[in-house]
Design an enzyme around this catalytic site. Structure first.
Site, mmCIF file in Angstrom:
data_model
loop_
_atom_site.group_PDB
_atom_site.id
_atom_site.type_symbol
_atom_site.label_atom_id
_atom_site.label_comp_id
_atom_site.label_asym_id
_atom_site.label_seq_id
_atom_site.Cartn_x
_atom_site.Cartn_y
_atom_site.Cartn_z
ATOM 1 C CG ASP A 1 112.826 14.589 41.859
ATOM 2 O OD1 ASP A 1 113.320 13.902 42.599
ATOM 3 O OD2 ASP A 1 111.939 15.279 42.077
ATOM 4 C CG HIS B 1 113.855 16.004 45.417
ATOM 5 N ND1 HIS B 1 113.074 14.826 45.343
ATOM 6 C CD2 HIS B 1 113.079 16.527 46.323
ATOM 7 C CE1 HIS B 1 112.144 14.849 46.401
ATOM 8 N NE2 HIS B 1 112.395 15.803 47.157
ATOM 9 C CD GLU C 1 110.016 16.104 50.021
ATOM 10 O OE1 GLU C 1 109.217 15.848 50.854
ATOM 11 O OE2 GLU C 1 110.403 15.751 48.904
HETATM 12 C C1 ACM Z 1 107.163 18.923 47.167
HETATM 13 O O1 ACM Z 1 106.083 18.255 46.942
HETATM 14 N N1 ACM Z 1 108.286 18.016 47.508
HETATM 15 C C2 ACM Z 1 107.463 20.006 46.576
#
Ligand code: ACM
Length: 509
Positions: free
Chosen positions: A188, A244, A295
């Site tokens: 991440d 991420h 996201e």
């Molecule tokens: C997530 O919680 N962004 C998968």
């Protein structure tokens, strides 16, 4: 409950009746063993039989690993002759159709566990472990099988790193509660936790305050996969992209190329992704590889000349279309490694092919789940309100300050009340729900003690939902069964939350 093969000494007890017995007598020790998850069908008999140090576990051939595991767990020997014999036996699939199902009988002759597959024997053995108390085991006849194929737990080892000792401890408990998927969120923005040949800078800075490694080597991954496999748990790797992934973008700035996500226009990016999934495919035998995909911001690739050129060359109008182009390439790379790609539900919305397994998390977007099901995608469901274990557990308790806080605590009651398959699903769509997965994200979870506090005992309520047939979950009955499990968890050194007062003992250290 379905009917059981009858036996004159046995009578059937409904879960509620167990609770009533406890209330009426006030002596839980006299009640029946507290099983979690509660098996599909339980008939308790009269009395119990000894299972002391002279008992033996018998199992040959394909039953031997479960026999060895059970003998080790109970602290007894493997063998044919003993004061009491526990026999593990494989039977034809026409007898017990679900490979994870089992039949467990305890009577004056001993203990018999039957299943059509080693997985079922393993789960029968787990139930037996929960039934043993003070060197004795209650007479019973149990038939059991899970509702869902996929009973998972995600642990985020990227935001804060948790190494092998913590994962082994969690895998031990997952096995007890019949969970079978460990999803490792390995990368991440703040951290990249898996060594990749040819890209040493990814993990170069991943060192803890005490100087130890905060990433997994190939040997570590093999150890985790093997430890999980002994417990019939598959380990799913998640490598986040295109967003991420700031840890990769920091280690190798050419991968971001001035943007806020992996550059979808650059061959350098795809060479990197091929190396990553090549290595991940070598290390993880599971049939699925998760590539994240959640996201992706509107500003992911703003003002990047090569992305502008890509849009023209590929006729991509919007950032969403660029994202879909990137994901098509990623899917091809994962499939070239012989694996099924898996992604968060944003990729269903961005138009990923129905070959991609979709993990639904955005509770506020049931339309995305419905659309993915209608397209025939396989689904794993992880809605934030019910199964994000970084959210607070009770009023006023600490927890991640995300949207779940608006909808009250993620309490045991809330988890038990959860029905994972929408009522609107057709039978065909319902079959596409592989199962359920809880998630413990660690942005705000900086210690093992706090990780355990947030996970236990909510994970046991989750296991009840993952395993038990639809409906009929009774919170009072569950709470009654939970008490001895909490004692056992705490006795094994796990900081399980007992009540609201505990929150302050375990906050972040
Ligand atoms: C997530 O919680 N962004 C998968």
């Amino acid at each position: 409950m379905e009917a059981l093969p009858s036996s004159p000494t046995l009578f059937r007890v409904a879960p509620k009746f167990i609770a009533v017995l406890l209330v009426a007598t006030g002596t839980p020790a006299l009640a029946h063993p507290a099983l979690i998850p509660l098996p599909t069908s339980v008939a308790w008999g009269n009395g119990d039989i000894p299972l002391g140090p002279n008992a033996v576990v018998s199992g040959k051939g394909a039953t031997a690993p479960s026999a060895a595991f059970l003998a080790r767990s109970l602290g007894i020997k493997q063998g044919e002759r003993g004061s009491t014999r526990i026999l593990l036996r494989l039977v034809p699939a026409r007898t017990i159709g679900n490979p994870e199902g089992y039949h467990l009988r305890v009577d004056r002759h001993g203990v018999l566990i039957e299943a059509s597959d080693p997985r079922g024997l393993f789960y029968g053995a787990q139930t037996l472990r929960q039934m043993v108390s003070g060197g004795r085991v209650a007479v019973a006849d149990i038939s059991d099988a899970p509702r869902f194929l996929w009973r998972g737990l995600l642990i985020d080892v990227a935001r804060h790193f948790y190494g092998k000792p913590v994962l082994f401890k969690f895998l031990d408990q997952m096995a007890v509660y019949k969970l079978n998927v460990l999803h490792l969120h390995l990368t991440d923005d703040p951290g990249w936790r898996i060594e990749i040949p040819g890209y040493p800078k990814l993990t170069k800075g991943e060192i803890t305050a005490d100087g130890s490694r905060a990433y997994f080597t190939a040997a570590d991954i093999r150890d985790i996969v093997a430890y999980a496999a002994e417990r019939h748990i598959m380990v799913i790797p998640e490598i986040e992209m295109p967003s991420h992934s700031g840890s990769a973008g920091t280690a190798y700035p050419e991968l971001y190329n001035g943007g806020n996500a992996l550059d979808p226009a650059s061959p350098t990016t795809y060479a990197f992704i091929r190396s990553v999934f090549g290595e991940v495919g070598r290390l993880f035998p599971a049939p699925y590889i998760h590539f994240g995909g959640d996201e992706v911001g509107d500003d992911a690739w703003k003002d990047m000349p090569d992305v502008r050129q890509l849009k023209v060359a590929q006729d991509l109008g919007s950032t969403k279309e660029v994202e879909a182009y990137f994901v098509r390439n990623v899917v091809k790379i994962i499939e070239a490694n012989g694996r099924r790609p898996m992604a968060w539900d944003e990729q269903a919305e961005a138009g990923a092919s129905s070959d991609v397994v979709i993990q639904w998390w955005r509770k506020a977007r049931p339309d995305v789940l419905d659309a993915a099901a209608a397209r025939g995608s396989e689904l794993v469901v992880s809605p934030v309100d019910q199964v994000y274990f970084d959210y607070h557990q009770g009023p006023g308790e600490p927890g991640a300050p995300w949207e779940g806080n608006d909808n009250g605590p993620t309490s045991i009651a809330k988890i038990l009340a959860w029905e994972p398959v929408p009522a609107s699903f057709t039978p065909e769509e319902s079959k596409k729900v592989l199962g359920v997965e809880a998630a413990v994200w660690t942005e705000f979870i900086a210690s093992r003690r706090y990780l355990e506090f947030m996970t236990f005992p909510r994970l046991l309520a989750f296991a009840e939902v993952a395993w038990r047939p639809k409906g009929g979950r009774d919170e009072a009955d569950f709470s009654t069964r939970l008490t001895p499990h909490l004692d056992a968890l705490r006795a094994s050194g796990i900081n399980a939350r007992r009540d609201e007062g505990d929150a302050y003992e375990f906050i972040t250290h």
